[in-house]
Write a protein that holds these residues in place. Structure first.
Motif, mmCIF file in Angstrom:
data_model
loop_
_atom_site.group_PDB
_atom_site.id
_atom_site.type_symbol
_atom_site.label_atom_id
_atom_site.label_comp_id
_atom_site.label_asym_id
_atom_site.label_seq_id
_atom_site.Cartn_x
_atom_site.Cartn_y
_atom_site.Cartn_z
ATOM 1 N N GLY A 10 -16.559 -12.920 56.212
ATOM 2 C CA GLY A 10 -17.341 -12.745 54.983
ATOM 3 C C GLY A 10 -17.536 -11.277 54.638
ATOM 4 N N ILE A 11 -17.843 -10.466 55.635
ATOM 5 C CA ILE A 11 -17.989 -9.016 55.424
ATOM 6 C C ILE A 11 -16.657 -8.432 54.976
ATOM 7 C CG2 ILE A 11 -18.470 -6.805 56.552
ATOM 8 C CD1 ILE A 11 -20.344 -8.418 58.476
ATOM 9 N N HIS A 12 -15.586 -8.851 55.608
ATOM 10 C CA HIS A 12 -14.239 -8.387 55.265
ATOM 11 C C HIS A 12 -13.931 -8.722 53.803
ATOM 12 C CE1 HIS A 12 -9.887 -7.889 56.898
ATOM 13 N NE2 HIS A 12 -9.844 -7.833 55.571
ATOM 14 N N ILE A 13 -14.205 -9.960 53.403
ATOM 15 C CA ILE A 13 -13.930 -10.394 52.031
ATOM 16 C C ILE A 13 -14.701 -9.534 51.027
ATOM 17 C CG2 ILE A 13 -14.322 -12.273 50.372
ATOM 18 C CD1 ILE A 13 -13.694 -14.237 52.720
ATOM 19 N N LEU A 14 -15.986 -9.362 51.242
ATOM 20 C CA LEU A 14 -16.801 -8.581 50.302
ATOM 21 C C LEU A 14 -16.336 -7.133 50.228
ATOM 22 C CD1 LEU A 14 -20.318 -10.021 51.189
ATOM 23 C CD2 LEU A 14 -18.942 -10.535 49.159
ATOM 24 N N THR A 15 -16.001 -6.564 51.368
ATOM 25 C CA THR A 15 -15.518 -5.180 51.404
ATOM 26 C C THR A 15 -14.191 -5.060 50.681
ATOM 27 O OG1 THR A 15 -16.674 -4.847 53.508
ATOM 28 C CG2 THR A 15 -14.962 -3.250 52.938
ATOM 29 N N THR A 19 -13.355 -2.774 47.410
ATOM 30 C CA THR A 19 -12.408 -1.653 47.497
ATOM 31 C C THR A 19 -11.145 -1.884 46.676
ATOM 32 O OG1 THR A 19 -11.442 -2.514 49.551
ATOM 33 C CG2 THR A 19 -13.230 -0.897 49.769
ATOM 34 N N THR A 20 -10.917 -3.120 46.263
ATOM 35 C CA THR A 20 -9.748 -3.420 45.431
ATOM 36 C C THR A 20 -10.183 -4.014 44.092
ATOM 37 O OG1 THR A 20 -9.487 -5.618 46.424
ATOM 38 C CG2 THR A 20 -8.249 -3.796 47.431
ATOM 39 N N LYS A 21 -11.345 -3.590 43.606
ATOM 40 C CA LYS A 21 -11.906 -4.228 42.402
ATOM 41 C C LYS A 21 -11.049 -4.047 41.157
ATOM 42 C CE LYS A 21 -15.180 -0.472 41.922
ATOM 43 N NZ LYS A 21 -16.563 -0.145 42.177
ATOM 44 N N ASP A 22 -10.133 -3.102 41.159
ATOM 45 C CA ASP A 22 -9.240 -2.920 40.016
ATOM 46 C C ASP A 22 -7.972 -3.762 40.143
ATOM 47 O OD1 ASP A 22 -11.038 -1.119 38.892
ATOM 48 O OD2 ASP A 22 -10.130 0.589 39.923
ATOM 49 N N PRO A 58 -12.810 -21.032 38.906
ATOM 50 C CA PRO A 58 -11.728 -21.943 39.281
ATOM 51 C C PRO A 58 -10.498 -21.738 38.407
ATOM 52 C CG PRO A 58 -13.809 -23.126 38.981
ATOM 53 C CD PRO A 58 -14.016 -21.721 38.507
ATOM 54 N N GLY A 59 -9.333 -21.750 39.045
ATOM 55 C CA GLY A 59 -8.080 -21.620 38.312
ATOM 56 C C GLY A 59 -7.704 -20.198 37.952
ATOM 57 N N VAL A 60 -8.585 -19.246 38.234
ATOM 58 C CA VAL A 60 -8.302 -17.846 37.933
ATOM 59 C C VAL A 60 -8.273 -17.088 39.252
ATOM 60 C CG1 VAL A 60 -9.123 -15.778 36.762
ATOM 61 C CG2 VAL A 60 -9.475 -18.020 35.711
ATOM 62 N N ALA A 61 -7.161 -16.414 39.502
ATOM 63 C CA ALA A 61 -7.058 -15.652 40.748
ATOM 64 C C ALA A 61 -7.974 -14.442 40.666
ATOM 65 C CB ALA A 61 -5.621 -15.205 40.977
ATOM 66 N N GLY A 62 -8.785 -14.295 41.655
ATOM 67 C CA GLY A 62 -9.634 -13.119 41.714
ATOM 68 C C GLY A 62 -11.095 -13.466 41.894
ATOM 69 N N ALA A 63 -11.809 -12.506 42.401
ATOM 70 C CA ALA A 63 -13.248 -12.637 42.627
ATOM 71 C C ALA A 63 -13.863 -11.268 42.428
ATOM 72 C CB ALA A 63 -13.515 -13.127 44.042
ATOM 73 N N GLN A 64 -15.151 -11.281 42.187
ATOM 74 C CA GLN A 64 -15.881 -10.016 42.074
ATOM 75 C C GLN A 64 -17.266 -10.193 42.674
ATOM 76 O OE1 GLN A 64 -15.662 -9.384 37.866
ATOM 77 N NE2 GLN A 64 -17.505 -10.568 37.453
ATOM 78 N N LEU A 65 -17.858 -9.081 43.052
ATOM 79 C CA LEU A 65 -19.205 -9.148 43.602
ATOM 80 C C LEU A 65 -20.164 -9.572 42.502
ATOM 81 C CD1 LEU A 65 -19.351 -5.941 45.838
ATOM 82 C CD2 LEU A 65 -18.690 -8.250 46.475
ATOM 83 N N ALA A 66 -21.115 -10.424 42.837
ATOM 84 C CA ALA A 66 -22.101 -10.901 41.869
ATOM 85 C C ALA A 66 -23.316 -9.988 41.816
ATOM 86 C CB ALA A 66 -22.535 -12.321 42.215
ATOM 87 N N LYS A 67 -23.438 -9.114 42.797
ATOM 88 C CA LYS A 67 -24.552 -8.167 42.879
ATOM 89 C C LYS A 67 -23.975 -6.790 43.166
ATOM 90 C CE LYS A 67 -27.886 -11.269 45.121
ATOM 91 N NZ LYS A 67 -28.753 -11.370 46.300
#
Length: 147
Positions: A10-15, A19-22, A58-67
């Motif tokens: 989980g820490i790895h995913i958030l980090t 770090t790859t938010k673009d 759902p159906g969209v590749a990618g995630a972003q931090l909510a906070k």
């Protein structure tokens, strides 16, 4: 019993998301970084989403931090991925002998110590943010490029 690896993942995913938010942080991309199965990554991302730590569509590749990453603590991640049950970091052995002085009293003696130890761990986790993790990873990456 050890803390579930879901915590470090989980820490790895958030980090990685930060770090790859673009870039697009798909579960396959994240799985490549974690070196894990994408289905497991999706499961953990679902837990992080349910806890309000990431946004995933759902159906969209990618995630972003909510906070903001300064608002997400390691304790938030620990709780989100159910690293351990509440007050269950340490398991108590079953059925000590009630006819033995130690067996009859050991659980009542050590249980409060176990609770204090878990509380101390959680206090440490509450004082470390994903921002601190990201900064340390970035500093180590920069040092690798210099060295």
């Amino acid at each position: 019993m050890s803390i579930s690896s879901r915590f470090s993942i989980g820490i790895h995913i958030l980090t990685l998301i930060e770090t790859t938010k673009d870039e697009v942080s798909s579960s396959e991309y994240i799985a490549g970084s974690v070196n894990a199965n994408p289905a497991m990554i999706r499961k953990i991302m679902g837990m992080l989403k349910k806890a309000g730590l990431i946004d995933v569509r759902p159906g969209v590749a990618g995630a972003q931090l909510a906070k903001d990453l300064t608002e997400i603590t390691l304790l938030d991640v620990y709780k989100a991925v159910h690293a351990v049950k509440d007050d269950a970091l340490f398991n108590m052995h079953d059925n000590p002998n009630p006819d033995c002085n130690v067996g009859r009293n050991i659980q009542a003696t050590i249980e409060p110590i176990f609770h204090m130890a878990q509380h101390a761990l959680e206090q440490v986790l509450a004082n470390v943010t994903i921002d601190a993790i990201v900064k340390d990873v970035e500093a180590r990456t920069a040092a690798e490029k210099i060295g």
